[in-house]
Design a protein around this motif. Sequence first.
Motif, PDB file in Angstrom:
ATOM      1  N   ARG A   1      74.008  17.906  40.917  1.00 42.86           N
ATOM      2  CA  ARG A   1      75.000  18.738  41.604  1.00 42.86           C
ATOM      3  C   ARG A   1      74.344  19.648  42.629  1.00 42.86           C
ATOM      4  NH1 ARG A   1      78.312  21.116  36.404  1.00 42.86           N
ATOM      5  NH2 ARG A   1      78.198  19.217  35.161  1.00 42.86           N
TER       6      ARG A   1
ATOM      7  N   GLY B   1      75.956  22.783  45.549  1.00 39.32           N
ATOM      8  CA  GLY B   1      77.181  23.397  46.038  1.00 39.32           C
ATOM      9  C   GLY B   1      76.969  24.808  46.521  1.00 39.32           C
TER      10      GLY B   1
ATOM     11  N   GLU C   1      79.028  16.400  43.039  1.00 39.87           N
ATOM     12  CA  GLU C   1      78.407  15.854  41.848  1.00 39.87           C
ATOM     13  C   GLU C   1      78.097  14.385  42.087  1.00 39.87           C
ATOM     14  OE1 GLU C   1      79.295  15.438  37.047  1.00 39.87           O
ATOM     15  OE2 GLU C   1      80.542  16.732  38.313  1.00 39.87           O
TER      16      GLU C   1
ATOM     17  N   GLU D   1      81.521  21.945  45.279  1.00 38.85           N
ATOM     18  CA  GLU D   1      80.445  21.331  44.506  1.00 38.85           C
ATOM     19  C   GLU D   1      80.506  19.823  44.698  1.00 38.85           C
ATOM     20  OE1 GLU D   1      79.071  21.047  39.820  1.00 38.85           O
ATOM     21  OE2 GLU D   1      79.725  22.965  40.677  1.00 38.85           O
TER      22      GLU D   1
ATOM     23  N   TRP E   1      84.553  28.053  47.124  1.00 41.81           N
ATOM     24  CA  TRP E   1      83.405  27.317  46.612  1.00 41.81           C
ATOM     25  C   TRP E   1      83.623  25.820  46.771  1.00 41.81           C
ATOM     26  CZ3 TRP E   1      83.982  23.978  42.334  1.00 41.81           C
ATOM     27  CH2 TRP E   1      85.236  24.057  41.698  1.00 41.81           C
TER      28      TRP E   1
END
Length: 237
Positions: free
Chosen positions: A54, A56, A68, A66, A64
């Motif tokens: 991950r 981010g 993955e 992220e 925010w």
Amino acid sequence: MTDRPGAPGLVHPPSLPLPEELWRHGAFCVLIRAALGGATDEWFRAHWLSGRERVGYEDGGGNWWELEVLPEGRAVLYGEDHEMSGARWLEPPLDLLAGAPEWLPLKRLRSMDDMLGHVHWFDGASWERIAYPPELRDDGLESTAGRYFTEWRALEEAMRPLGDGLLVEADAGEGSRRAVEALFEAASRRRCTREVLDGLLGDLNRSLEYDDGPPESLDVEAAFGIALRAGFTPPGG
């Protein structure tokens, strides 16, 4: 660049880069911050790496994203802009995982339902997401992750901390930009050995104008630790 993740209703539907490009752009910003002494536990609430899966950014104000990385060349990108992610405010609420493939980490994503403003997944060939209704004008993707979509924008983001109270001048100069670009080239080509980082970070340090005079050196070990985790080091090395 791959297909366009937007659909009717989005104001400026952006194109998403391939997952490995987005990873490289985000992780490179982590490396620069680490070299500047920003890779503390407090700082990692902003940029973070968890293993090799991950990367981010979270601004501390409810915005925010992220990325993955998943097996078989797959990936999932999710996040929220607490003001712009319109999916949060529709009635009835929009299910961002409706019909999503089973290979996604659905249980964990479902547990984050009240935090998600957008979810996009990469199946190994192209990006997908659910269909958006016309009344959804913006899902917050561009305002959260957009600054990492292209190399140019990522370099701008990597340069930003050079003017965050660190320097006398508000903006880093041309020498600093060349040094950051050289670091990005080394990261992209997986050439970030300790020796290479030591030389390139030395070039960056000499290009900077500090408020209180330069430190003896930038943090090569912290930067190398990020390079290892991000996949910026030579294969097998």
